[in-house]
Design an enzyme around this catalytic site. Structure first.
Site, PDB file in Angstrom:
ATOM      1  N   ASP A  31      -9.122  34.974   9.922  1.00  0.00           N
ATOM      2  CA  ASP A  31      -9.929  33.758   9.915  1.00  0.00           C
ATOM      3  C   ASP A  31      -9.075  32.603   9.344  1.00  0.00           C
ATOM      4  O   ASP A  31      -8.536  32.726   8.240  1.00  0.00           O
ATOM      5  CB  ASP A  31     -11.148  34.026   9.012  1.00  0.00           C
ATOM      6  CG  ASP A  31     -12.107  32.850   8.970  1.00  0.00           C
ATOM      7  OD1 ASP A  31     -11.740  31.764   9.466  1.00  0.00           O
ATOM      8  OD2 ASP A  31     -13.207  33.022   8.419  1.00  0.00           O
ATOM      9  N   GLU A  83      16.175  31.084  -6.507  1.00  0.00           N
ATOM     10  CA  GLU A  83      16.076  32.538  -6.423  1.00  0.00           C
ATOM     11  C   GLU A  83      16.455  32.987  -5.011  1.00  0.00           C
ATOM     12  O   GLU A  83      16.121  34.081  -4.585  1.00  0.00           O
ATOM     13  CB  GLU A  83      14.710  33.063  -6.869  1.00  0.00           C
ATOM     14  CG  GLU A  83      13.502  32.358  -6.330  1.00  0.00           C
ATOM     15  CD  GLU A  83      12.221  32.826  -6.988  1.00  0.00           C
ATOM     16  OE1 GLU A  83      11.980  34.034  -7.003  1.00  0.00           O
ATOM     17  OE2 GLU A  83      11.468  31.972  -7.485  1.00  0.00           O
ATOM     18  N   CYS A 120      10.797  31.585 -10.366  1.00  0.00           N
ATOM     19  CA  CYS A 120      10.403  30.177 -10.134  1.00  0.00           C
ATOM     20  C   CYS A 120      10.507  29.307 -11.384  1.00  0.00           C
ATOM     21  O   CYS A 120      10.460  28.078 -11.287  1.00  0.00           O
ATOM     22  CB  CYS A 120       8.978  30.117  -9.611  1.00  0.00           C
ATOM     23  SG  CYS A 120       8.701  31.160  -8.182  1.00  0.00           S
ATOM     24  N   THR A 163       2.487  32.607   2.447  1.00  0.00           N
ATOM     25  CA  THR A 163       2.723  31.580   1.416  1.00  0.00           C
ATOM     26  C   THR A 163       4.165  31.070   1.422  1.00  0.00           C
ATOM     27  O   THR A 163       4.625  30.510   0.438  1.00  0.00           O
ATOM     28  CB  THR A 163       2.403  32.146   0.010  1.00  0.00           C
ATOM     29  OG1 THR A 163       3.349  33.200  -0.271  1.00  0.00           O
ATOM     30  CG2 THR A 163       1.010  32.694  -0.095  1.00  0.00           C
ATOM     31  N   SER A 211       0.743  40.348  -9.247  1.00  0.00           N
ATOM     32  CA  SER A 211       1.469  39.119  -9.586  1.00  0.00           C
ATOM     33  C   SER A 211       0.495  38.014  -9.996  1.00  0.00           C
ATOM     34  O   SER A 211       0.795  37.204 -10.873  1.00  0.00           O
ATOM     35  CB  SER A 211       2.361  38.678  -8.423  1.00  0.00           C
ATOM     36  OG  SER A 211       1.603  38.144  -7.359  1.00  0.00           O
ATOM     37  N   HIS A 244       2.840  25.622 -11.761  1.00  0.00           N
ATOM     38  CA  HIS A 244       3.549  26.313 -10.685  1.00  0.00           C
ATOM     39  C   HIS A 244       2.524  26.688  -9.607  1.00  0.00           C
ATOM     40  O   HIS A 244       1.479  27.271  -9.910  1.00  0.00           O
ATOM     41  CB  HIS A 244       4.242  27.569 -11.222  1.00  0.00           C
ATOM     42  CG  HIS A 244       4.776  28.423 -10.125  1.00  0.00           C
ATOM     43  ND1 HIS A 244       5.668  27.947  -9.194  1.00  0.00           N
ATOM     44  CD2 HIS A 244       4.514  29.711  -9.773  1.00  0.00           C
ATOM     45  CE1 HIS A 244       5.947  28.914  -8.333  1.00  0.00           C
ATOM     46  NE2 HIS A 244       5.261  29.986  -8.658  1.00  0.00           N
ATOM     47  N   LYS A 253      -7.437  29.444  -9.697  1.00  0.00           N
ATOM     48  CA  LYS A 253      -7.813  30.507 -10.643  1.00  0.00           C
ATOM     49  C   LYS A 253      -7.367  30.134 -12.063  1.00  0.00           C
ATOM     50  O   LYS A 253      -8.109  30.299 -13.029  1.00  0.00           O
ATOM     51  CB  LYS A 253      -7.132  31.830 -10.271  1.00  0.00           C
ATOM     52  CG  LYS A 253      -7.638  32.480  -9.001  1.00  0.00           C
ATOM     53  CD  LYS A 253      -6.864  33.791  -8.787  1.00  0.00           C
ATOM     54  CE  LYS A 253      -6.854  34.275  -7.371  1.00  0.00           C
ATOM     55  NZ  LYS A 253      -8.125  34.713  -6.839  1.00  0.00           N
ATOM     56  N   ASN A 328       5.116  27.531  -0.654  1.00  0.00           N
ATOM     57  CA  ASN A 328       5.786  27.792  -1.935  1.00  0.00           C
ATOM     58  C   ASN A 328       7.260  27.385  -1.861  1.00  0.00           C
ATOM     59  O   ASN A 328       7.967  27.821  -0.950  1.00  0.00           O
ATOM     60  CB  ASN A 328       5.667  29.289  -2.259  1.00  0.00           C
ATOM     61  CG  ASN A 328       6.033  29.601  -3.696  1.00  0.00           C
ATOM     62  OD1 ASN A 328       6.441  28.718  -4.456  1.00  0.00           O
ATOM     63  ND2 ASN A 328       5.867  30.856  -4.086  1.00  0.00           N
ATOM     64  N   SER A 364       8.159  34.933 -11.961  1.00  0.00           N
ATOM     65  CA  SER A 364       7.833  36.359 -11.964  1.00  0.00           C
ATOM     66  C   SER A 364       8.877  37.125 -12.760  1.00  0.00           C
ATOM     67  O   SER A 364      10.008  36.684 -12.919  1.00  0.00           O
ATOM     68  CB  SER A 364       7.807  36.891 -10.538  1.00  0.00           C
ATOM     69  OG  SER A 364       6.734  36.317  -9.846  1.00  0.00           O
TER      70      SER A 364
HETATM   71  N1  CAA Z   1     -12.746  32.182   4.030  1.00  0.00           N
HETATM   72  C1  CAA Z   1     -12.529  31.759   2.748  1.00  0.00           C
HETATM   73  N2  CAA Z   1     -11.758  32.439   1.865  1.00  0.00           N
HETATM   74  C2  CAA Z   1     -11.169  33.587   2.282  1.00  0.00           C
HETATM   75  C3  CAA Z   1     -11.357  34.091   3.593  1.00  0.00           C
HETATM   76  C4  CAA Z   1     -12.194  33.338   4.477  1.00  0.00           C
HETATM   77  N3  CAA Z   1     -12.413  33.743   5.727  1.00  0.00           N
HETATM   78  N4  CAA Z   1     -10.657  35.237   3.693  1.00  0.00           N
HETATM   79  C5  CAA Z   1     -10.065  35.457   2.499  1.00  0.00           C
HETATM   80  N5  CAA Z   1     -10.380  34.457   1.651  1.00  0.00           N
HETATM   81  C6  CAA Z   1      -9.916  34.291   0.269  1.00  0.00           C
HETATM   82  C7  CAA Z   1      -9.976  35.549  -0.536  1.00  0.00           C
HETATM   83  O1  CAA Z   1     -11.269  35.778  -1.096  1.00  0.00           O
HETATM   84  C8  CAA Z   1      -8.923  35.258  -1.602  1.00  0.00           C
HETATM   85  O2  CAA Z   1      -9.445  34.378  -2.571  1.00  0.00           O
HETATM   86  P1  CAA Z   1      -9.769  34.925  -4.067  1.00  0.00           P
HETATM   87  O3  CAA Z   1      -8.494  35.555  -4.570  1.00  0.00           O
HETATM   88  O4  CAA Z   1     -10.152  33.698  -4.806  1.00  0.00           O
HETATM   89  O5  CAA Z   1     -10.856  35.928  -3.895  1.00  0.00           O
HETATM   90  C9  CAA Z   1      -7.874  34.459  -0.816  1.00  0.00           C
HETATM   91  O6  CAA Z   1      -8.539  33.942   0.332  1.00  0.00           O
HETATM   92  C10 CAA Z   1      -6.680  35.280  -0.349  1.00  0.00           C
HETATM   93  O7  CAA Z   1      -7.167  36.371   0.361  1.00  0.00           O
HETATM   94  P2  CAA Z   1      -6.610  37.835   0.082  1.00  0.00           P
HETATM   95  O8  CAA Z   1      -6.582  38.100  -1.393  1.00  0.00           O
HETATM   96  O9  CAA Z   1      -7.335  38.790   0.948  1.00  0.00           O
HETATM   97  O10 CAA Z   1      -5.120  37.630   0.625  1.00  0.00           O
HETATM   98  P3  CAA Z   1      -3.955  38.660   0.709  1.00  0.00           P
HETATM   99  O11 CAA Z   1      -4.289  39.908  -0.022  1.00  0.00           O
HETATM  100  O12 CAA Z   1      -3.561  38.779   2.127  1.00  0.00           O
HETATM  101  O13 CAA Z   1      -2.767  37.897  -0.045  1.00  0.00           O
HETATM  102  C11 CAA Z   1      -1.606  37.382  -2.059  1.00  0.00           C
HETATM  103  C12 CAA Z   1      -2.896  37.189  -1.256  1.00  0.00           C
HETATM  104  C13 CAA Z   1      -1.599  38.823  -2.581  1.00  0.00           C
HETATM  105  C14 CAA Z   1      -1.559  36.407  -3.208  1.00  0.00           C
HETATM  106  C15 CAA Z   1      -0.397  37.192  -1.102  1.00  0.00           C
HETATM  107  O14 CAA Z   1      -0.422  35.915  -0.542  1.00  0.00           O
HETATM  108  C16 CAA Z   1       0.938  37.405  -1.793  1.00  0.00           C
HETATM  109  O15 CAA Z   1       1.390  38.534  -2.000  1.00  0.00           O
HETATM  110  N6  CAA Z   1       1.641  36.291  -2.113  1.00  0.00           N
HETATM  111  C17 CAA Z   1       2.978  36.347  -2.721  1.00  0.00           C
HETATM  112  C18 CAA Z   1       2.908  36.568  -4.209  1.00  0.00           C
HETATM  113  C19 CAA Z   1       2.346  35.354  -4.929  1.00  0.00           C
HETATM  114  O16 CAA Z   1       2.448  34.228  -4.491  1.00  0.00           O
HETATM  115  N7  CAA Z   1       1.772  35.608  -6.106  1.00  0.00           N
HETATM  116  C20 CAA Z   1       1.284  34.532  -6.951  1.00  0.00           C
HETATM  117  C21 CAA Z   1       1.577  34.777  -8.404  1.00  0.00           C
HETATM  118  S1  CAA Z   1       3.308  35.165  -8.603  1.00  0.00           S
HETATM  119  C22 CAA Z   1       4.094  33.648  -8.590  1.00  0.00           C
HETATM  120  O17 CAA Z   1       3.480  32.638  -8.758  1.00  0.00           O
HETATM  121  C23 CAA Z   1       5.577  33.631  -8.381  1.00  0.00           C
HETATM  122  C24 CAA Z   1       5.860  33.178  -6.981  1.00  0.00           C
HETATM  123  O18 CAA Z   1       6.027  31.995  -6.727  1.00  0.00           O
HETATM  124  C25 CAA Z   1       5.952  34.186  -5.923  1.00  0.00           C
END
Ligand code: CAA
Length: 445
Positions: A31, A83, A120, A163, A211, A244, A253, A328, A364
């Site tokens: 979606d 990085e 980062c 991302t 993470s 960040h 969050k 990002n 991280s």
């Molecule tokens: N309508 C509205 N919202 C929706 C939706 C829809 N149809 N479908 C999903 N969502 C929401 C979900 O509810 C979720 O929100 P909440 O967390 O608030 O509940 C959000 O969209 C993302 O959905 P998912 O959690 O299902 O997404 P995912 O599991 O595919 O991936 C992630 C999310 C794990 C963060 C992934 O993007 C990822 O691994 N990213 C890389 C790691 C990262 O960025 N981590 C952040 C902290 S680490 C850091 O900051 C260092 C860095 O730069 C990497």
């Protein structure tokens, strides 16, 4: 004590764009609102085939030097935070200096160069190094060039693929700066964590869900540590809080937790008590689980209050506008958030001189850092000089097949020869390999 901080900033985006809800989501069978509403992203920036961390960093630095009328002799230090480095010995800053020396008469032979690594947060650590170098009186009147540059690419099929992003931020650190003064006070939250790492590999190994939790935990520690030296933080102390931003949903969050923290035991908590009750305190519960359930319930209610929404819209949302369009940028991300907030203020005629930012960086592995910045008289002129809107509008928009091709072209394990999608102009470009495996660059007029 003379103020030390960021005198000027420049942003350089990768020249390609991937539309996330329009192009990426349909291919993933997802979606589009997962991207726009959930992660908070509209698009990602990508490097064209002739771009990499050196070209983007050198292009941002060149634009900054030209705008400020600087010559190499004015710079005593060049630090690159990344990085996405491709060499375990020769730092990216030497390549960047080599590029800049192609377009200036002077050279950087007397500048101290280095490369900073801690995921980062390294961009902010490089700011610290420059600040400390100036404060120690070792700069001989010269400024430092800090460049945060990354190609934040994930393996195809990884959750993080949503991302991605690519771009660079160049910052000039000086005495008596035009943009912001950095506070001497800092808070840290640091622990040995396995949330995101690249053990001698190009694309990260990521435990995405973990993470997110580690980011929140380390940020909280950093805020508490900052308060222990700078005094309690209250919501009215800061005009914006650039954090960040791996994706805007992450900051959403963090912001809710931060608001709960800074309003605890204040008039705001009293004000909200009739509507949603008081904040749960651990001592009032028999078990941790009960306390955590009560906290979750309180946060759900807090999120929907007008008081919180108003604070979020004013203090946090303006920090996310550029990130929504670029994804990002790892080391550059918090510095993009600062620029985004100040740009928003300029567009809305806000008078910010003398007001403060609360800046939260994260890397991280893991470490968070929080400090304050005081906005200086010259901020509006500096921000007005940014051409980020034009850069974003001029990106080439990729179709799905283009994206697959460019991802392969930037995969170090693949040997892909592709045509460039855009025509470089007035920028440094990658120009092939030298005899020792070094990268070569040239300036295109
Ligand atoms: N309508 C509205 N919202 C929706 C939706 C829809 N149809 N479908 C999903 N969502 C929401 C979900 O509810 C979720 O929100 P909440 O967390 O608030 O509940 C959000 O969209 C993302 O959905 P998912 O959690 O299902 O997404 P995912 O599991 O595919 O991936 C992630 C999310 C794990 C963060 C992934 O993007 C990822 O691994 N990213 C890389 C790691 C990262 O960025 N981590 C952040 C902290 S680490 C850091 O900051 C260092 C860095 O730069 C990497």
């Amino acid at each position: 004590m003379t103020a030390v901080g960021i005198d000027a900033v420049e942003i350089w985006t990768g020249n390609l764009k991937l539309d996330l809800p329009g192009t990426f989501a349909p291919e993933k069978g997802e979606d589009p609102e997962k991207y726009t509403k959930g992660l908070g992203l509209n698009a990602s920036s990508f490097p064209d085939s002739y771009e990499d961390i050196v070209t983007m960093g050198a292009n941002a630095a060149h634009r900054l030097m030209e705008r400020k009328g600087l010559e190499p002799d004015d710079i005593g230090r060049i630090d690159v935070a990344t990085e996405s480095a491709f060499d375990n010995s020769k730092p990216v800053s030497t390549y960047v200096a080599g590029c800049l020396e192609q377009v200036y008469e002077g050279d950087f032979h007397h500048a101290n160069k280095g490369e900073r690594k801690f995921a980062c947060i390294a961009g902010t650590q490089s700011l610290d190094d420059a600040y400390n170098w100036i404060r120690a009186g070792r700069n001989r009147g010269r400024s430092a060039l800090v460049i945060a540059t990354d190609t934040a690419l994930y393996a195809r099929g990884d959750d993080g693929e949503a991302t991605q992003g690519a771009g660079a931020v160049a910052m000039l650190i000086s005495e008596d700066p035009n943009l912001v003064e950095l506070s001497a006070e800092q808070g840290y939250g640091s622990a040995d964590e396995t949330d995101f790492l690249k053990p001698n590999q190009q694309f990260p190994s990521v435990d995405g869900k973990r993470s997110v939790q580690v980011y929140l935990a380390r940020m909280r520690e950093a805020l508490e540590d900052f308060e222990s030296v700078a005094g309690e933080v209250h919501e009215e102390d800061f005009v914006y809080a650039p954090f960040h931003t791996p994706f805007p949903g992450m900051v959403r969050k963090a912001a809710l937790l931060a608001f709960r923290h800074v309003t605890r035991d204040t008039e705001v908590e009293d004000e909200l008590a009739d509507e949603i009750g008081r904040q749960p305190r651990p001592e009032a519960f028999d078990s941790d689980d009960d306390y955590r359930d009560a906290l979750r319930e309180y946060m759900d209610l807090l999120k929907d209050t007008d008081r919180y929404a108003e604070w979020y819209d004013t203090t946090i949302d303006p920090t996310l506008t550029i990130s929504r369009e670029v994804g990002n940028w790892y080391t550059g991300s918090v510095h993009v958030a600062r620029a985004s907030a100040l740009k928003h203020a300029l567009e809305n005629d806000r008078d910010l001189a003398g007001t403060k930012l609360l800046v939260g960086s994260y890397g991280s592995g893991a470490q968070a850092e929080i400090h304050a910045e005081t906005i200086r008289e010259g901020w509006a002129e500096e921000i007005d000089a940014l051409n980020v809107d034009a850069q974003l509008a001029e990106r080439y928009e990729m179709e799905w097949a283009d994206y697959e091709e460019i991802h392969d072209a930037h995969n170090h394990e693949m040997d892909v020869d592709i045509e460039e999608f855009t025509t470089p102009s007035e920028e440094f470009v990658f120009d092939g390999w030298g005899r020792m495996g070094e990268r070569k660059y040239r300036y295109v007029d």
